[in-house]
Scaffold this active site. Sequence first.
Site, mmCIF file in Angstrom:
data_model
loop_
_atom_site.group_PDB
_atom_site.id
_atom_site.type_symbol
_atom_site.label_atom_id
_atom_site.label_comp_id
_atom_site.label_asym_id
_atom_site.label_seq_id
_atom_site.Cartn_x
_atom_site.Cartn_y
_atom_site.Cartn_z
ATOM 1 N N PRO A 53 0.586 -0.893 -0.251
ATOM 2 C CA PRO A 53 0.107 0.040 -0.450
ATOM 3 C C PRO A 53 0.940 0.819 0.132
ATOM 4 O O PRO A 53 2.327 1.536 0.878
ATOM 5 C CB PRO A 53 -0.930 0.138 1.268
ATOM 6 C CG PRO A 53 -0.663 -1.275 1.862
ATOM 7 C CD PRO A 53 0.593 -1.822 0.981
ATOM 8 N N GLU A 54 0.402 2.537 -0.840
ATOM 9 C CA GLU A 54 1.769 3.492 -0.711
ATOM 10 C C GLU A 54 0.326 4.589 0.170
ATOM 11 O O GLU A 54 -0.699 4.525 1.002
ATOM 12 C CB GLU A 54 1.209 4.261 -2.289
ATOM 13 C CG GLU A 54 2.108 2.791 -3.062
ATOM 14 C CD GLU A 54 2.417 2.947 -4.725
ATOM 15 O OE1 GLU A 54 3.242 4.689 -4.822
ATOM 16 O OE2 GLU A 54 2.692 2.400 -5.355
ATOM 17 N N LYS B 133 3.564 6.377 4.952
ATOM 18 C CA LYS B 133 2.947 4.822 4.939
ATOM 19 C C LYS B 133 2.790 4.577 6.645
ATOM 20 O O LYS B 133 3.105 3.250 6.931
ATOM 21 C CB LYS B 133 4.363 4.066 4.829
ATOM 22 C CG LYS B 133 4.281 3.952 2.603
ATOM 23 C CD LYS B 133 4.911 2.965 1.894
ATOM 24 C CE LYS B 133 5.331 3.297 0.864
ATOM 25 N NZ LYS B 133 6.063 2.442 -0.263
ATOM 26 N N ARG C 42 12.943 11.367 10.793
ATOM 27 C CA ARG C 42 13.830 11.006 9.132
ATOM 28 C C ARG C 42 12.808 11.130 7.782
ATOM 29 O O ARG C 42 13.458 11.036 6.996
ATOM 30 C CB ARG C 42 13.697 9.255 9.548
ATOM 31 C CG ARG C 42 14.144 8.859 10.684
ATOM 32 C CD ARG C 42 14.551 7.175 11.604
ATOM 33 N NE ARG C 42 13.630 6.764 11.234
ATOM 34 C CZ ARG C 42 13.342 6.319 12.728
ATOM 35 N NH1 ARG C 42 14.071 7.332 13.492
ATOM 36 N NH2 ARG C 42 12.056 5.585 13.110
ATOM 37 N N ASN D 23 5.747 2.199 -5.128
ATOM 38 C CA ASN D 23 6.030 1.953 -6.604
ATOM 39 C C ASN D 23 5.049 1.909 -7.918
ATOM 40 O O ASN D 23 5.781 2.575 -8.855
ATOM 41 C CB ASN D 23 6.505 0.506 -6.733
ATOM 42 C CG ASN D 23 7.182 -0.273 -7.784
ATOM 43 O OD1 ASN D 23 7.934 0.293 -8.166
ATOM 44 N ND2 ASN D 23 7.232 -1.481 -8.242
ATOM 45 N N ARG E 97 12.703 -2.892 -6.477
ATOM 46 C CA ARG E 97 11.075 -3.156 -7.178
ATOM 47 C C ARG E 97 10.940 -2.993 -8.566
ATOM 48 O O ARG E 97 12.076 -2.072 -8.903
ATOM 49 C CB ARG E 97 10.683 -2.026 -6.558
ATOM 50 C CG ARG E 97 10.517 -1.981 -5.265
ATOM 51 C CD ARG E 97 9.850 -3.593 -3.861
ATOM 52 N NE ARG E 97 8.374 -3.281 -5.276
ATOM 53 C CZ ARG E 97 7.137 -3.042 -3.952
ATOM 54 N NH1 ARG E 97 7.872 -1.496 -2.945
ATOM 55 N NH2 ARG E 97 6.295 -3.133 -4.628
#
Length: 299
Positions: free
Chosen positions: A2-3, A51, A151, A191, A283
């Site tokens: 999932p994005e 995410k 981060r 991706n 990926r």
Amino acid sequence: MPEGNEIHRWAERHAAAFAGKQVSADGPQGRFTDAAVIHGRKLARVMAVGKHLGYDFGKDRILHVHLGLQGDFTEGSGPLPEVRGALRLRMWNAQAVKRAAEPGVSKRHGWYSEDDGSDNLAPEKIAWVELRGPMDCSIYTQEMWEGLLKRLGPDPLNGDGPEKAIAKIQKSRKPIGALLMDQTVAAGVGNIYRAELLFRARLNPFTPGNEVDEKLIRSIWKDACVLMKAGMVDRRIITTKASDRPHKKEQALKEEAHYVYRRQGRSCFVCGTKILTRVMVGRNLFWCPTCQPAGDEVK
Ligand SMILES: [Zn+2]
């Protein structure tokens, strides 16, 4: 995986269901052993960045969830279902699970490309959620959550500007296709969006970051904000413009939802060239060698 669009969608739905209320929680599988830390407490809000999800039950009681490759939620109304499978976490509203079930289904990530947003349970009707297979489900302290925010790069879905992303991209010789996937550069882009944003910008994915014009990064960012926001309505991601699709007048067909993602060996909708694929940062990357030529036109 999932994005950002899906993560922010979960945050909105779970906030509509549980925020401001007491939430019950347990970990039937036995791997989430800190359920007691949040069980019976009021959920202040649900945060999403990139995410990552953060369910804020008060200082040092932030439930952190990262779905990773396999993780997914199931949601429902009515009584709690029987425990099935590797159920890491359940959260429910003790009052709502006493009511009868409402119409609406819970769609799995595996169906995302077919989910047009119809038949979903209204978020305020959600009585329980189940979480299976996440990369992380643990209690964060305030400090841990803030460390995570530091981060991560800016998130297009949180209204962040692209400045920090621009600074990082322009300092790097890594290919732009790798940089866009780096969560410390842009949080939430995965991706599908990486491949599609680069196609829409007609930018070759192998272009080193320090050769990409700032203006172009800004326009990619703007595009990301629009596309990812659209991807929150349903779980389907559509990146093609109607005027570029073979079936221009209809809703995007499943096979016409993306320009290059998983279209290797098929013809580009814009120029007819065969779409290529290659692994980048672990990926599969997809691009059109004609619309996204190497070496020039990066300005
Ligand atoms: Zn093309």
